[in-house]
Design an enzyme around this catalytic site. Structure first.
Site, PDB file in Angstrom:
ATOM      1  N   ASP A  67       0.838  -1.203   0.000  1.00  0.00           N
ATOM      2  CA  ASP A  67       0.000   0.000   0.000  1.00  0.00           C
ATOM      3  C   ASP A  67       0.873   1.253   0.000  1.00  0.00           C
ATOM      4  OD1 ASP A  67       0.897  -0.372   2.605  1.00  0.00           O
ATOM      5  OD2 ASP A  67      -1.091  -0.629   3.470  1.00  0.00           O
ATOM      6  N   ASN A 136      -8.445  -1.355  13.180  1.00  0.00           N
ATOM      7  CA  ASN A 136      -9.823  -1.415  12.676  1.00  0.00           C
ATOM      8  C   ASN A 136     -10.064  -2.665  11.827  1.00  0.00           C
ATOM      9  OD1 ASN A 136      -8.341  -0.827  10.419  1.00  0.00           O
ATOM     10  ND2 ASN A 136      -9.557   0.925   9.772  1.00  0.00           N
ATOM     11  N   HIS A 138      -8.192  -3.660   9.285  1.00  0.00           N
ATOM     12  CA  HIS A 138      -7.771  -3.589   7.876  1.00  0.00           C
ATOM     13  C   HIS A 138      -6.557  -4.474   7.584  1.00  0.00           C
ATOM     14  CE1 HIS A 138      -4.920   0.177   8.380  1.00  0.00           C
ATOM     15  NE2 HIS A 138      -4.309  -0.932   8.727  1.00  0.00           N
ATOM     16  N   GLU A 143      -9.847  -0.888   3.987  1.00  0.00           N
ATOM     17  CA  GLU A 143     -10.541  -0.362   5.156  1.00  0.00           C
ATOM     18  C   GLU A 143     -11.964  -0.922   5.245  1.00  0.00           C
ATOM     19  OE1 GLU A 143      -8.255   1.043   6.921  1.00  0.00           O
ATOM     20  OE2 GLU A 143      -8.438   3.214   6.696  1.00  0.00           O
TER      21      GLU A 143
HETATM   22  P1  PGA Z   1       1.258  -1.842  12.886  1.00  0.00           P
HETATM   23  O1  PGA Z   1       0.242  -1.543  11.718  1.00  0.00           O
HETATM   24  O2  PGA Z   1       1.990  -3.093  12.539  1.00  0.00           O
HETATM   25  O3  PGA Z   1       2.152  -0.641  12.916  1.00  0.00           O
HETATM   26  O4  PGA Z   1       0.453  -1.996  14.157  1.00  0.00           O
HETATM   27  C1  PGA Z   1      -0.662  -2.508  11.304  1.00  0.00           C
HETATM   28  C2  PGA Z   1      -1.604  -1.938  10.281  1.00  0.00           C
HETATM   29  O5  PGA Z   1      -2.151  -0.843  10.497  1.00  0.00           O
HETATM   30  O6  PGA Z   1      -1.839  -2.582   9.246  1.00  0.00           O
END
Ligand code: PGA
Length: 245
Positions: A67, A136, A138, A143
């Site tokens: 992404d 959340n 995702h 999302e």
């Molecule tokens: P993080 O992010 O590994 O920094 O917790 C995970 C994400 O938001 O996909």
């Protein structure tokens, strides 16, 4: 879906690295789509050390970006490409020709998404997806509510993602509001999927992903329907270890 719980982040990272190394040993030309975020950093570091010892051959790997924020070029300090470069591409010494960058700064992002889809098609889809879990639910920037049939596309970030990404970039006003992401259809079709989850703040969402209903509101819950999914979590993220089902 296989779920493994580890004592701590270090053990989790070592196990994740072992799984990636196994996939790559079986297919040195594997196409990998790799998440940024904090969680997989230990795993990538572990693999860099294996490579330095001559125990992880990265010379033929094809690496795809998962992404990217819309509007950011590859040299922007906040670009996820730059993050991937620091965490993976440089320490693993990946040949530039074997890297697929999601062009967040394209003047025609819709077209760029179709071009990216064709690049994924050209390698026959992903051999391995290494994914983190958003608070959340995702995966990448898919999302909620998420479409499990989506390919590479443009998304508007939810408030939850803006909030959680603000910690990387020093404030909410630094976080772009739109992004490009590889869609769930590509991720769910990967021949191996590794979801890496660490920390108590992921506990509620991890339970929903593993035990809750499959729903667009919890994008990662679609992993319940995918083949060859390995979820690795530390005890902090899972909680009471006796409750593994
Ligand atoms: P993080 O992010 O590994 O920094 O917790 C995970 C994400 O938001 O996909």
């Amino acid at each position: 879906m296989r779920l493994f719980i580890f004592d701590d982040y270090q053990a989790l990272s070592r196990a994740g690295a072992a799984l990636v190394a196994e996939v790559v040993a079986a297919r040195p030309t594997a196409a990998l789509v790799l998440a940024t975020g904090v969680t997989p950093m230990g795993l990538y570091q572990e693999l860099a050390e294996r490579r330095d010892r001559g125990a992880f051959d990265t010379s033929q790997l094809r690496i795809f970006q998962l992404d990217e924020y819309l509007g950011l070029g590859p040299d922007d300090q906040r670009s996820l490409f730059l993050w991937m470069k620091r965490a993976v591409l440089a320490p693993w010494a990946i040949t530039p020709a074997n890297v697929a960058r999601l062009p967040g700064n394209s003047s025609e992002p819709q077209v760029a998404c179709r071009v990216y889809d064709r690049a994924i098609e050209a390698v026959g889809g992903f051999d391995l997806a290494v994914l983190g879990l958003g608070s959340n639910g995702h995966l990448g920037f898919n999302e909620p509510p998420a479409d499990p049939t989506s390919r590479t596309h443009i998304v508007a970030l939810t408030e939850a993602s803006v909030e959680s990404n603000a910690r990387y970039w020093g404030g909410r006003d630094q976080v772009p509001r739109q992004a490009l992401t590889v869609g769930l259809a590509w991720l769910l079709a990967a021949r191996h999927i590794l979801l890496v989850v660490s920390g108590e703040h992921k506990r509620a969402i991890l339970r929903r992903v593993v035990e809750g209903p499959v729903s667009p509101e919890t994008p990662a819950s679609y992993l319940q329907k995918a083949a060859n999914v390995t979820v690795i979590a530390d005890k902090a993220a899972w909680g009471d270890i006796t409750q593994v089902t």
